[in-house]
Design a protein around this motif. Structure first.
Motif, PDB file in Angstrom:
ATOM      1  N   GLY A  37       0.830  -1.191   0.000  1.00 29.97           N
ATOM      2  CA  GLY A  37       0.000   0.000   0.000  1.00 29.97           C
ATOM      3  C   GLY A  37       0.872   1.250   0.000  1.00 29.97           C
ATOM      4  N   GLU A  38       0.474   2.276  -0.800  1.00 22.65           N
ATOM      5  CA  GLU A  38       1.329   3.448  -0.941  1.00 22.65           C
ATOM      6  C   GLU A  38       1.044   4.465   0.154  1.00 22.65           C
ATOM      7  N   ILE A  39       2.074   4.939   0.825  1.00 25.68           N
ATOM      8  CA  ILE A  39       1.915   6.014   1.803  1.00 25.68           C
ATOM      9  C   ILE A  39       3.032   7.022   1.587  1.00 25.68           C
ATOM     10  N   HIS A  40       2.912   8.170   2.251  1.00 25.17           N
ATOM     11  CA  HIS A  40       3.989   9.148   2.204  1.00 25.17           C
ATOM     12  C   HIS A  40       4.769   9.046   3.488  1.00 25.17           C
ATOM     13  N   VAL A  63       8.156  11.452   0.651  1.00 26.99           N
ATOM     14  CA  VAL A  63       8.243  10.658  -0.584  1.00 26.99           C
ATOM     15  C   VAL A  63       7.226   9.522  -0.523  1.00 26.99           C
ATOM     16  N   ALA A  64       6.553   9.272  -1.678  1.00 28.31           N
ATOM     17  CA  ALA A  64       5.599   8.165  -1.734  1.00 28.31           C
ATOM     18  C   ALA A  64       6.358   6.853  -1.811  1.00 28.31           C
ATOM     19  N   HIS A  88      -4.706  12.343  -8.661  1.00 31.56           N
ATOM     20  CA  HIS A  88      -4.089  11.756  -9.852  1.00 31.56           C
ATOM     21  C   HIS A  88      -4.995  10.684 -10.458  1.00 31.56           C
ATOM     22  N   LEU A  89      -5.065  10.678 -11.781  1.00 32.89           N
ATOM     23  CA  LEU A  89      -5.909   9.677 -12.450  1.00 32.89           C
ATOM     24  C   LEU A  89      -5.308   8.278 -12.334  1.00 32.89           C
ATOM     25  N   ILE A  90      -3.971   8.214 -12.433  1.00 32.40           N
ATOM     26  CA  ILE A  90      -3.295   6.925 -12.262  1.00 32.40           C
ATOM     27  C   ILE A  90      -2.412   7.043 -11.032  1.00 32.40           C
ATOM     28  N   GLU A  91      -2.625   6.179 -10.064  1.00 26.56           N
ATOM     29  CA  GLU A  91      -1.763   6.249  -8.879  1.00 26.56           C
ATOM     30  C   GLU A  91      -1.626   4.884  -8.235  1.00 26.56           C
ATOM     31  N   GLY A  92      -0.744   4.805  -7.249  1.00 31.40           N
ATOM     32  CA  GLY A  92      -0.539   3.561  -6.512  1.00 31.40           C
ATOM     33  C   GLY A  92      -0.011   2.459  -7.418  1.00 31.40           C
ATOM     34  N   ILE A  93      -0.613   1.266  -7.258  1.00 36.62           N
ATOM     35  CA  ILE A  93      -0.126   0.103  -7.994  1.00 36.62           C
ATOM     36  C   ILE A  93      -0.316   0.277  -9.498  1.00 36.62           C
ATOM     37  N   GLU A  94      -1.433   0.903  -9.884  1.00 34.87           N
ATOM     38  CA  GLU A  94      -1.658   1.108 -11.317  1.00 34.87           C
ATOM     39  C   GLU A  94      -0.562   1.971 -11.916  1.00 34.87           C
ATOM     40  N   LEU A  95      -0.107   2.947 -11.140  1.00 39.08           N
ATOM     41  CA  LEU A  95       0.978   3.800 -11.616  1.00 39.08           C
ATOM     42  C   LEU A  95       2.271   2.991 -11.744  1.00 39.08           C
ATOM     43  N   GLN A  96       2.535   2.127 -10.749  1.00 32.22           N
ATOM     44  CA  GLN A  96       3.753   1.304 -10.804  1.00 32.22           C
ATOM     45  C   GLN A  96       3.724   0.398 -12.042  1.00 32.22           C
TER      46      GLN A  96
END
Lengths: 583, 380
Positions: free
Chosen positions: A84-87, A98-99, B259-267
């Motif tokens: 899961g993405e966090i800062h 940074v993310a 953001h339209l694309i972020e997280g795992i989709e961005l990766q």
């Protein structure tokens, strides 16, 4: 025992005095009535373990595994295996805001916001290095000394499984922080999987839960790293130890040490104290390394980003040799009927490690097949006394070492100012030629050492004392080896015990025709390669003659005759030799 | 696994013939075909025990005792120092005070390591100097079971099998084997939902650029600098420049600034859509077949993802137009459709056809015309 105990301090007076059962006796009785420990411990408390420094290598592996379990449990208390993405908002300035994935952020928290966390992380990583390195060196020790022979083949197999599982455990472990370096490694692993014919793409999609990198790989690697592989490692280590106890440890030959006995210190107290003390030493060394030597500074690499990479990206050292194979492989790829065969990836990274591991696993069985040796062996061999075996392992080591060096071809090119292209072309040939050269040199080297052993037995060792005769001739004084040493050198089998040379007519000296058939012919040829050039220890008669000769030589020195003696020892042609030599 | 004969001390009789007396015959004929008499040197037997200084000299013994206790005492001191360091040294702000490491880490590691080492050294010193050092000898036994045991085991096994009737009732046996064998199917099938099938991902398009054959690039999408997201004009680039770039979609936001694309989709999108843009003299470019209008004023755009195993490529040498992958050193010639000039990669880097939009910024003419990244079975 006929010891003069009057001069002996308390340390070796071992006679136990019967006492009234104290509190310990009550506890022991309670436990024995429920667990039957008395019978179980009767033999094992004073079980004999032979002593030699090289037997400590496996112990390093065992104890570093314990350090891994302890430090690993500590790390799990804070590590969060989530993508899961966090800062990041922790203490490390350069990455604040940074993310990144939660696994990277929690790794940074362990490093900068948990006291002792970085120490434990680095201890864990260093202990892993130690674990794998000591397993490898232990494996070499076992093979070079012949400890893999009957009845210990299965323990060799278990040991090999431990090595490959340990390697996978290392890879899954250093991938967990989800930093730029390890992410690059996982990215490459995705490429490796996709190169597998037919099922590769599916394997990749199933492991990553969809397209790379997905959000499943870190939690899945975490489960594999802290449950699946450690469980298998524990079970296999237990089996390894049980077999060790059942077979009893091998020992070096020496006075009073035979195939039928095992000589050494009893488990209680000496061996237990030494092994237990050694655990603290391994633990302590890991702690010092963890506290003083930086390893895997993920905060410098930053979080994983599929568009970024650093120059000099290298896996941990034990993954280096297949990476080297991958680097020097020519870029071959074929397409048949709409399918892609990535030979350039599949052969070096999937097929080659599998092949090498299979060879490693089969070594004891291949050796037993070639030598035809079905006896039990508990006395170790010096590497020189099995020249072909020693040469075989040195050839494998050379292959490994060259591949490993190829895995650092970029570093070599930069540090030594060489062309990376030339290093790569050189390595492509060297991985095939190098092992052959190493095999030949090692085999001959061993045979020369066998000759030197015989020289020492027959003519004594070189004292470094130069004798000058009245005529001005010089000779070096030789003195006989002491009996214990001489016995240890001769305490080995003659190869004839398991090998009967076959003459050119296909008939051995006893008139028995050699077996025919392709398999047995191959085996015969390999057996000849294995044994034919070995030097056998002298017979009693040869030794007698040599000693007689030595006495004569000593007599000659007294008479003032300069004679180094070697040309007249009955093993050399003496025609044309002058009595005093030409020097 | 051992028996009552095991423990016999030989330590005080150097002349006892170790192997030949009161030991059983060789379990497997260790002497081989050569008669014992040919052995050049007879076994002199275990050497006599040698007393250590600590065995015979009480002063030495006391000294060793003090040494061992001293080592244990120092270990205890280290533990106290460890506790002091733990509670006094801050972490967080000063993470590189000593040799690139925090003071806390160094102090904790040193005190903890020494506390452990001193215990270990103390115990071993105790074992070497003060514990009994008589070597003892134990008999070995062949690993195999005795013939009686083998027979008894075989008899028990046969009796058990006989009573089970497994040999007499093939119907029961075979149906059991079949049923248990089929249990492998649930074990395999249950793993099916580990991930979607490659083809389904491509078809469902649940996120932009889903599938191995697609990326987020579409016709007219601007090529922007990575990190900052600014669009690029061909004129902004000098001859010899290399710019790391990404599709503009990575920076697009909706009405609320999300953001339209972020997280795992961005990766996932990044792992396929990252590109490098280079500018070279137009006459240096060897134009590939059908790629006549893919460049804009000598500006070319290639996938940044290595066709070997997928590392991002970045090391560019402007004089030769070669770009090198830092992972396995595959080298591509960007002037010649990024064909492989060295290393283990088999295929050229895919090229993104470029055009210019109304405002003069570089845009993609379309998605890549072939899959990017490492080869895979179905790639064709």
């Amino acid at each position: 025992m006929s010891i003069d105990t009057s001069k002996v301090a308390t340390s070796n007076s071992s006679a136990a005095v019967a006492k009234k059962p104290g509190r310990a006796g009550v506890v022991a009785n309670w436990a024995d009535e429920r667990l039957g420990l008395g019978t179980a411990m009767k033999k094992n408390l004073r079980k004999v373990f032979p002593d030699h420094w090289s037997f400590m290598l496996g112990e390093i592996a065992l104890w570093s595994f314990v350090v891994l379990l302890l430090s690993g449990v500590f790390l799990t208390l804070w590590f969060n295996p989530s993508m899961g993405e966090i800062h990041y908002e922790g203490s490390y300035d350069q990455l604040r805001g940074v993310a990144m994935s939660e696994s990277m952020a929690s790794t940074l928290d362990i490093s900068f916001d948990v006291r002792g966390g970085l120490l434990m992380r680095q201890m864990h990583h260093w202990a892993a290095m130690l674990f794998i390195a000591s397993m490898m060196i232990h494996l070499l020790r076992v093979f070079f000394t012949g400890a893999h022979r009957k009845p210990r083949e299965m323990n060799w197999v278990i040991g090999c499984l431990l090595l490959i599982l340990g390697t996978l455990e290392g890879f899954t472990g250093y991938s967990l922080p989800d930093d730029l370096l390890s992410g690059t490694g996982v990215r490459a692993a995705d490429g490796f999987m996709k190169s597998i014919p037919v099922v590769g793409t599916y394997l990749s999609f199933f492991l990553f839960g969809g397209e790379f990198p997905g959000d499943a790989i870190i939690p899945r690697l975490y489960m594999i790293h802290i449950l699946l592989i450690p469980g298998l490692l524990l079970a296999l280590i237990a089996a390894h130890m049980l077999l060790l106890v059942y077979h009893k440890h091998t020992q070096w030959p020496g006075p009073g040490r035979t195939e039928q006995n095992v000589v050494g210190f009893p488990m209680l107290p000496v061996y237990a104290a030494k092994a237990g003390g050694f655990f603290f030493i391994v633990f302590g060394v890991c702690a010092l390394m963890g506290g003083l030597l930086t390893i895997n500074p993920v905060w410098k690499y930053g979080p994983y980003d599929p568009t970024k990479v650093t120059a000099g990206s290298q896996p941990d050292w034990y993954m280096g040799w297949p990476d080297g194979a991958l680097r020097i492989m020519p870029g071959w790829e074929s397409e048949f009927w709409g399918t892609t065969w990535s030979w350039n990836v599949f052969l070096p990274i999937i097929v080659l490690p599998g092949l090498m591991f299979t060879i490693l696993l089969l070594l004891p069985f291949l050796e037993a097949w070639v030598t035809g040796d079905k006896r039990e062996h508990h006395l170790l061999q010096r590497p020189r006394n099995a020249p072909t075996r020693t040469a075989l392992m040195v050839a494998l080591m050379t292959f490994y070492g060259l591949m490993w060096a190829a895995g650092g071809n970029d570093i070599i090119a930069i540090k030594l100012h060489l062309s990376i292209n030339q290093i790569t072309y050189f390595m492509r040939a060297a991985v095939f030629i190098g092992p052959v050269i190493a095999f030949m040199i090692t085999r001959r080297w061993c045979i020369s050492l066998q000759r030197q052993d015989n020289e020492k037995l027959l003519h004594g060792y070189e004292t470094g004392v130069i004798m000058r005769s009245p005529e001005g001739g010089y000779s070096e004084r030789h003195l006989p080896l002491d009996t214990a040493k001489a016995y240890a050198v001769t305490a080995r089998d003659r190869d004839e015990a398991s090998y009967v040379p076959v003459g050119t007519d296909g008939v051995d000296p006893n008139g028995v025709p050699a077996p025919t058939g392709r398999g047995s012919k191959l085996r015969g040829r390999l057996q000849t390669l294995w044994f034919a050039d070995n030097i056998q220890k002298p017979t009693a008669a040869e030794l007698e003659e040599a000693h007689h000769h030595a006495e004569h030589e000593a007599h000659g020195e007294l008479e003032g005759v300069s004679a180094d003696g070697h040309q007249f020892d009955g093993h050399h042609a003496v025609e044309g030799e002058t009595l005093r030599g030409d020097h | 696994m051992t028996d009552a004969r095991d423990h016999e001390s030989h330590e005080n009789d150097p002349h006892e013939g170790g192997s030949s007396q009161n030991l059983p015959d060789s379990p497997a004929g260790s002497a081989g075909a050569v008669p014992e008499s040919a052995e050049p040197i007879p076994d002199p037997g275990l050497p006599a025990h040698v007393w250590r200084p600590t065995d015979v000299d009480e002063a030495q013994e006391k000294r060793a005792e003090r040494q061992v206790a001293g080592l244990f005492g120092l270990s205890a001191v280290c533990v106290v120092l460890f506790l002091v360091a733990y509670f006094t040294l801050d972490i967080g702000d000063n993470h590189d005070t000593v040799a690139g490491l925090g003071a806390s880490t160094v102090a904790l590691g040193t005190t903890f390591g020494l506390a452990l080492l001193l215990i270990g050294v103390g115990i071993i010193q105790w074992a070497r100097k003060l514990m009994g050092d008589h070597e003892i000898s134990e008999l070995r036994h062949p690993a195999r079971s005795s013939d009686e045991d083998r027979e008894a085991t075989l008899a028990a096994l046969n009796a058990g099998l006989e009573e089970s009737g497994i040999g007499r009732r093939p119907l029961v046996r075979n149906s059991l084997l079949g049923a248990v064998g089929l249990l492998g199917l649930p074990a395999i099938v249950l793993l099916r939902d580990l991930g979607p099938l490659p083809g389904d991902v491509q078809e469902d398009q649940e996120y932009p650029g889903a599938g191995l054959e697609r990326t987020v690039w579409t016709k007219g999408m601007r090529v922007v600098r990575d990190v900052v997201g600014t669009p690029i004009r061909a004129a902004d680039l000098e001859i010899g420049d290399l710019v790391n770039a990404v599709p503009e979609a990575f920076f697009e936001v909706d009405g609320e600034g999300e953001h339209l694309i972020e997280g795992i989709e961005l990766q996932i999108a990044k792992s396929k859509a990252a590109v490098i843009i280079v500018r070279m003299e137009p006459d240096e470019i060897i134009v590939g077949e059908g790629r006549d209008n893919w460049a804009v004023d000598g500006v070319l755009c290639y996938s940044k993802i290595c066709t070997h195993v997928g590392c991002p490529i970045s090391l560019y040498e402007r004089t030769t137009h070669h770009v090198l992958c830092p992972c396995h050193q595959s080298t591509f010639d960007l002037a010649d459709s990024a064909r492989v000039v060295f290393g283990p990669a088999a295929r050229a880097l895919p090229q993104l056809p470029l055009a210019v939009d109304d405002e003069g910024y570089l845009v993609a003419q379309s998605d890549f015309t072939e899959p990017v990244g490492p080869s895979y079975w179905e790639r064709g």
